[in-house]
Write an enzyme that holds these catalytic residues in place. Structure first.
Site, PDB file in Angstrom:
ATOM      1  N   ARG A 184      -6.535  19.462 -33.861  1.00  0.00           N
ATOM      2  CA  ARG A 184      -5.748  19.190 -35.061  1.00  0.00           C
ATOM      3  C   ARG A 184      -5.410  17.699 -35.154  1.00  0.00           C
ATOM      4  NH1 ARG A 184      -3.672  24.219 -33.231  1.00  0.00           N
ATOM      5  NH2 ARG A 184      -3.824  25.870 -34.788  1.00  0.00           N
ATOM      6  N   ASP A 230       1.982  30.760 -35.677  1.00  0.00           N
ATOM      7  CA  ASP A 230       1.823  30.885 -34.225  1.00  0.00           C
ATOM      8  C   ASP A 230       2.563  32.100 -33.692  1.00  0.00           C
ATOM      9  OD1 ASP A 230       0.346  28.543 -34.305  1.00  0.00           O
ATOM     10  OD2 ASP A 230       2.089  27.272 -33.881  1.00  0.00           O
ATOM     11  N   ARG A 278       0.581  35.209 -34.357  1.00  0.00           N
ATOM     12  CA  ARG A 278      -0.519  35.327 -33.393  1.00  0.00           C
ATOM     13  C   ARG A 278      -0.007  35.761 -32.015  1.00  0.00           C
ATOM     14  NH1 ARG A 278      -3.681  29.913 -35.669  1.00  0.00           N
ATOM     15  NH2 ARG A 278      -4.889  31.060 -37.245  1.00  0.00           N
ATOM     16  N   HIS A 316       2.651  22.589 -33.024  1.00  0.00           N
ATOM     17  CA  HIS A 316       1.572  23.418 -33.564  1.00  0.00           C
ATOM     18  C   HIS A 316       0.242  22.821 -33.115  1.00  0.00           C
ATOM     19  CE1 HIS A 316      -0.459  26.174 -36.208  1.00  0.00           C
ATOM     20  NE2 HIS A 316      -0.961  25.211 -36.966  1.00  0.00           N
TER      21      HIS A 316
END
Length: 308
Positions: free
Chosen positions: A88, A148, A151, A175
């Site tokens: 990211r 998150d 998940r 993140h």
């Protein structure tokens, strides 16, 4: 209630679809730079309205931000998606310029808007919006923690062989694949700590699979996921629009909370009509405190590459 979603790609369109189907706002505006793309996505989604039973109006525009005027909430998904093998953080050079320009256009047309940032690297993009928008900090929210945490709960339910409705848990900190902090110490199955059901190997599996949840999907799909991100955004938008006062982990500007200042990191917060109503301070173990500080250090390094 008017909501704008900038970026009509897979994530943005998924956001618009979930928001519309929940039927809590009057209009969703999709914005994209690709000629006719947002208009086409909006038309396609509107043709599902009678099938899915919603009355939300969805419109699209190619870069005309005047169509977004008066938006109560805006979601920024624009930027290039993550490719296989790409972190990211590597996205920052391209996406920072895009997010800054989008933010300026949104605030110009909707000065009271609440902004939800989805673009990656998300914690750094949220920080950029804080530094360039002029909006008060309670009106800028990074989405990562909600996704998150979803998940995390998926992996917990898998390991527990339990229905996901039995499971609760959250992820805080950054993140990113290395900066996420799944709070196993707070995770429960119907109020019972999951540590009473899972052995050390299973606990470690859940944590590690949660941290690479996005990367796993990117490898499988060849691009970033979109269903779960869209659903996570819709939960946050609805919490604001309907003043639900939900506690959702999200990336917020910290001012002493969790011993951090001048940085956006994932923390639990009460989300309502004003955006961030309150940051919730939860007690962390010594190991969790250390990992949170390490995540903050890594995000600061990425933030250092920003050019305002």
């Amino acid at each position: 209630m008017k909501v704008t979603v900038v970026g009509a790609g897979a994530v943005g369109a998924s956001c618009a679809e979930y928001i519309a189907m929940k039927n809590f706002c009057s209009e969703v505006v999709l914005v994209d730079i690709k000629e006719g793309f947002a208009e086409g996505k909006a038309m396609d989604l509107m043709q599902t309205a009678s099938l899915n039973g919603f009355d939300t109006k969805i419109t699209g525009t190619t870069g005309d931000y005047s169509k977004t005027a008066g938006s109560h909430i805006a979601v920024i998904t624009s930027g290039i998606p993550r490719k296989p093998g790409m972190t990211r953080e590597e996205l920052i050079g391209i996406n920072a310029g895009i997010v800054k320009e989008v933010t300026e256009n949104l605030v110009k047309n909707s000065p009271e808007v609440i902004i939800i940032v989805v673009s990656n690297p998300m914690d750094t993009m949220a920080y950029l919006v804080h530094k360039t928008s002029g909006l008060p900090k309670h009106k800028i929210i990074g989405m990562g923690g909600a996704l998150d945490s979803a998940r995390f709960k998926y992996r917990l339910a898998e390991a527990l062989e339990a229905p996901i409705s039995d499971v609760d848990g959250m992820v805080i900190a950054a993140h990113s694949d290395t900066g996420m902090l799944p709070l196993l110490s707070k995770a429960t199955r119907n109020g019972v700590p999951v540590t009473e059901f899972l052995n050390d190997e299973q606990q470690n599996y859940v944590i590690e699979e949660t941290k690479v949840g996005g990367a796993t999907l990117t490898k499988l799909l060849g691009t970033s996921a979109w269903y779960a991100p869209g659903a996570a955004v819709s939960v946050m938008v609805q919490a604001i629009a309907c003043d639900q006062k939900k506690m959702i982990p999200c990336s917020l500007m910290l001012d002493g909370e969790y011993n951090e200042t001048d940085i956006c990191l994932g923390v639990p917060a009460i989300i309502g009509k004003n955006g961030v109503e309150k940051i919730v301070n939860v007690t962390l173990t010594a190991a969790e405190q250390l990992k949170f500080a390490e995540a903050a250090k890594a995000v600061r390094e990425v933030n250092g590459d920003l050019k305002f």
